[in-house]
Write a protein that holds these residues in place. Structure first.
Motif, PDB file in Angstrom:
ATOM      1  N   TRP A   1      -3.976 -13.503  -1.508  1.00  0.00           N
ATOM      2  CA  TRP A   1      -4.848 -14.659  -1.736  1.00  0.00           C
ATOM      3  C   TRP A   1      -6.116 -14.576  -0.878  1.00  0.00           C
ATOM      4  N   ALA A   2      -6.640 -13.368  -0.680  1.00  0.00           N
ATOM      5  CA  ALA A   2      -7.816 -13.165   0.168  1.00  0.00           C
ATOM      6  C   ALA A   2      -9.029 -13.918  -0.376  1.00  0.00           C
ATOM      7  N   LEU A   3      -9.907 -14.291   0.543  1.00  0.00           N
ATOM      8  CA  LEU A   3     -11.119 -15.029   0.226  1.00  0.00           C
ATOM      9  C   LEU A   3     -12.333 -14.275   0.730  1.00  0.00           C
TER      10      LEU A   3
ATOM     11  N   MET B   1      -3.342  -8.339   6.634  1.00  0.00           N
ATOM     12  CA  MET B   1      -1.911  -8.610   6.495  1.00  0.00           C
ATOM     13  C   MET B   1      -1.633 -10.092   6.269  1.00  0.00           C
ATOM     14  N   TYR B   2      -2.493 -10.944   6.809  1.00  0.00           N
ATOM     15  CA  TYR B   2      -2.247 -12.376   6.745  1.00  0.00           C
ATOM     16  C   TYR B   2      -2.208 -12.880   5.305  1.00  0.00           C
ATOM     17  N   TYR B   3      -2.976 -12.242   4.428  1.00  0.00           N
ATOM     18  CA  TYR B   3      -3.150 -12.738   3.062  1.00  0.00           C
ATOM     19  C   TYR B   3      -2.187 -12.113   2.061  1.00  0.00           C
ATOM     20  N   LYS B   4      -1.279 -11.272   2.533  1.00  0.00           N
ATOM     21  CA  LYS B   4      -0.302 -10.681   1.630  1.00  0.00           C
ATOM     22  C   LYS B   4       0.935 -11.571   1.528  1.00  0.00           C
ATOM     23  N   VAL B   5       1.419 -11.739   0.293  1.00  0.00           N
ATOM     24  CA  VAL B   5       2.643 -12.487   0.033  1.00  0.00           C
ATOM     25  C   VAL B   5       3.614 -11.517  -0.634  1.00  0.00           C
ATOM     26  N   ARG B   6       4.680 -11.147   0.082  1.00  0.00           N
ATOM     27  CA  ARG B   6       5.613 -10.119  -0.389  1.00  0.00           C
ATOM     28  C   ARG B   6       6.940 -10.767  -0.771  1.00  0.00           C
TER      29      ARG B   6
ATOM     30  N   SER C   1      12.971 -15.238  -1.726  1.00  0.00           N
ATOM     31  CA  SER C   1      12.141 -15.581  -0.577  1.00  0.00           C
ATOM     32  C   SER C   1      10.854 -14.774  -0.634  1.00  0.00           C
ATOM     33  N   PHE C   2       9.961 -15.036   0.294  1.00  0.00           N
ATOM     34  CA  PHE C   2       8.802 -14.162   0.464  1.00  0.00           C
ATOM     35  C   PHE C   2       8.360 -14.171   1.918  1.00  0.00           C
ATOM     36  N   GLN C   3       7.635 -13.120   2.277  1.00  0.00           N
ATOM     37  CA  GLN C   3       7.036 -12.992   3.607  1.00  0.00           C
ATOM     38  C   GLN C   3       5.517 -13.173   3.470  1.00  0.00           C
ATOM     39  N   TRP C   4       4.910 -13.853   4.431  1.00  0.00           N
ATOM     40  CA  TRP C   4       3.455 -14.029   4.401  1.00  0.00           C
ATOM     41  C   TRP C   4       2.964 -14.214   5.837  1.00  0.00           C
ATOM     42  N   ALA C   5       1.653 -14.297   6.007  1.00  0.00           N
ATOM     43  CA  ALA C   5       1.018 -14.552   7.304  1.00  0.00           C
ATOM     44  C   ALA C   5       1.363 -13.494   8.341  1.00  0.00           C
ATOM     45  N   GLY C   6       1.410 -12.233   7.906  1.00  0.00           N
ATOM     46  CA  GLY C   6       1.634 -11.153   8.861  1.00  0.00           C
ATOM     47  C   GLY C   6       0.440 -10.961   9.782  1.00  0.00           C
ATOM     48  N   ILE C   7       0.709 -10.513  10.987  1.00  0.00           N
ATOM     49  CA  ILE C   7      -0.347 -10.226  11.958  1.00  0.00           C
ATOM     50  C   ILE C   7      -0.138  -8.801  12.446  1.00  0.00           C
ATOM     51  N   THR C   8      -1.053  -7.920  12.121  1.00  0.00           N
ATOM     52  CA  THR C   8      -0.934  -6.504  12.444  1.00  0.00           C
ATOM     53  C   THR C   8      -0.721  -6.309  13.937  1.00  0.00           C
TER      54      THR C   8
END
Length: 582
Positions: free
Chosen positions: A498-500, A517-522, A538-545
């Protein structure tokens, strides 16, 4: 006039030579023309107010721009701005003063002895994380604000959800081993102040600190009227146009009020700076009696800087010549090697500083105890860089006539370019990935991903449904709110994004996050399940490298296969009202 603590002003150094003062003031004036105002224009700052204290005297003030873009009212030294994280020093004063009356409590007291409901998921931290750890940002807990702050300028969790949410913060380092900025800790400090004082944070601060210091125009409970002298909030578009946004009162009555909720003006902030400097050299029983503790070295900001960059309690402490502004945005926008060395070529000098960012405001406060000097910069925009930091450094270079001043206008241009390029580049890279994998499709029909997904605390949810305009995309809505809706586009396999662009982010009234990574929804898809609709769990989101690459897990709510808008909690009516460097 008597001093704030009953000491005669004669305790300050005698007036410095008039000619020298005139030279200093002229240098500051030239800095306004050659650096501060151009930096505002480069960075998209609508309005700025600055004040300089030297040898205990206010020697210079300047203002630039407008209180509101499109208006005709200029700011002045009495114009009210949000000061963001400059609030933290006030909160630290309040905590240390209250500790004076609690002999069984210290800064090392574990928070769970005060609030038993604070139970870190990492059992190793239970009984370990103290008030001092939170006030110095050394708790070892990740300060991710995803559940509280997204956009547009609204809090997403209610005040009572502070402890449950803070208890579930990820551990990123052993306790007291790493400096990592964490606003949740100052939220907890605000709750401690209210518990111990029996008063609201705003009332205690006013009665015990602000009023005794004569700070009559500083408050965390503003109630501005249309004719009042306050600076409206803005965010900068990528062409540096300040876009008016509705950010006033953002922290009011939230658990971040103690972390960044104060409003003030240049006049009051110079009084505050002078009082802090005086309290360090002339201790008293006044409200700033614990300043030596507050500015003491608590934790190094970075391991290589163990000897020169420390965080205290709401203050960064360093010795010039040195890189400063490390608590703000600019170190994220430029490589460390490209950051300027403030005081280069000059003699060693102690400095305390902090920067602040609230929704629509950026600020900086620099203190120099050896010369009883201070520089305060207040602005009313989320800029294209940390403009307040660059401006304050430029004035500091002029104030002390450092031999090798940096080109802060050039630095503002470079950091602006990097910020816009970084955010725009995230979406561009995702588009390039799709082009390289033409024909790649989601493994399941889009409706299989629909549903309501909850965090582990059960106080935050994301509604995933059909995008209303683009039938090939999904839509995510934080807390099910239409004001928090974003297009969720397929990237690869079961991963969406959902990148902007920079301007899209600004128009959504967001503080940009520059990590792809923050904008990926896995999405997690179970295999060997007969009902395809139940594949997605489920999903993972808001990752921080490099810190928390797995991000946050959201678990699909049972029975939420249908579009979430059909659920009563998926709109703004009849649901709990939920409420987010530097």
């Amino acid at each position: 006039m008597l001093s704030l603590f009953g000491l005669p002003w004669g305790k300050w150094p005698l007036p410095w030579p008039l000619k020298r003062r005139e030279n200093v003031v002229e240098r500051l004036h030239q800095t306004s023309i050659r650096s501060a105002r151009p930096i505002c224009e480069i960075s998209g700052v609508a309005g700025m107010s600055v004040g300089v204290l030297h040898h205990g005297e206010v020697i210079f003030q300047d203002n630039f721009g407008l209180r509101a873009a499109g208006g005709n009212l200029a700011p002045d030294s009495t114009t009210m701005y949000g000061i963001g994280s400059l609030t933290k020093a006030f909160t630290a004063v309040a905590i240390t003063n209250l500790l004076d009356h609690r002999p069984n409590m210290t800064l090392d007291t574990p928070v769970d002895q005060i609030f038993p409901d604070f139970m870190p998921l990492d059992e190793r931290l239970r009984g370990q994380v103290s008030l001092g750890d939170f006030l110095s940002h050394r708790s070892g807990l990740l300060g991710d604000l995803s559940f509280a702050l997204q956009g547009p300028f609204e809090c997403l969790l209610p005040k009572e959800q502070l402890l449950p949410t803070a208890s579930r913060l990820k551990t990123i380092a052993p306790n007291r081993r790493l400096w990592s900025y964490n606003n949740w800790g100052y939220g907890i400090a605000g709750a401690v102040i209210e518990k111990w004082s029996g008063k609201s944070f705003a009332r205690y601060l006013k009665e015990s600190i602000l009023d005794p210091l004569g700070l009559q125009h500083t408050t965390s409970q503003p109630a501005f009227q249309p004719r009042d002298n306050f600076a409206n909030t803005h965010t900068a578009l990528c062409d540096a146009t300040p876009l008016p946004v509705n950010g006033v009162y953002f922290f009011k009555d939230t658990f971040f009020e103690a972390a960044g909720g104060l409003y003030s003006n240049v006049d009051d902030m110079l009084k505050w700076a002078k009082a802090v400097l005086l309290a360090e050299t002339s201790p008293s029983n006044g409200p700033l009696r614990n300043v030596p503790v507050i500015i003491s070295n608590q934790v190094p900001l970075h391991e290589p800087s163990r000897d020169s960059h420390f965080y205290g309690l709401g203050w960064v402490r360093t010795q010039l010549p040195s890189v400063v502004g490390l608590q703000g945005d600019n170190p994220e926008l430029l490589p460390l090697k490209d950051l300027p060395i403030l005081g280069a070529g000059g003699s060693p000098m102690m400095m305390y500083y902090h920067q602040g960012s609230a929704m629509g405001y950026y600020s900086a406060l620099f203190l120099f105890p050896e010369t009883e000097s201070a520089i305060v910069v207040l602005t009313n925009s989320i800029p294209l860089n940390d403009a307040a930091d660059w401006i304050a450094q430029a004035y500091a270079s002029a104030l002390f006539n450092f031999p090798e001043p940096a080109d802060y206008v050039a630095l503002a241009k470079a950091s602006r370019r990097n910020k816009v390029t970084a955010l725009n580049g995230i979406k561009s890279k995702f588009d390039e990935m799709r082009r390289k994998h033409l024909g790649n499709r989601p493994r399941l029909p889009l409706q299989s991903y629909w549903g309501i997904y909850d965090n582990d605390a059960g106080n935050f949810f994301i509604d995933i449904g059909q995008h209303p305009e683009n039938k090939s995309s999904l839509q995510l809505k934080f807390q099910g709110k239409e004001s928090q809706a974003y297009e969720l586009r397929h990237l690869l396999d079961d991963t969406f994004e959902w990148a902007l662009t920079y301007d899209e982010s600004a128009r959504q009234e967001r503080s940009p996050i520059l990590d792809p990574m923050y904008y990926k929804v896995r999405f997690h898809v179970e295999s060997n399940v007969e009902n395809a609709a139940k594949h997605v769990t489920s999903f993972q989101w808001a990752g921080i490298t490099d810190v928390a690459p797995d991000g946050i897990q959201m678990v699909r709510r049972s029975g939420s296969r249908a579009h979430a808008s059909s659920w009563n909690g998926g709109n703004d009516h009849g649901q709990v009202r939920f409420i987010g460097n530097q």
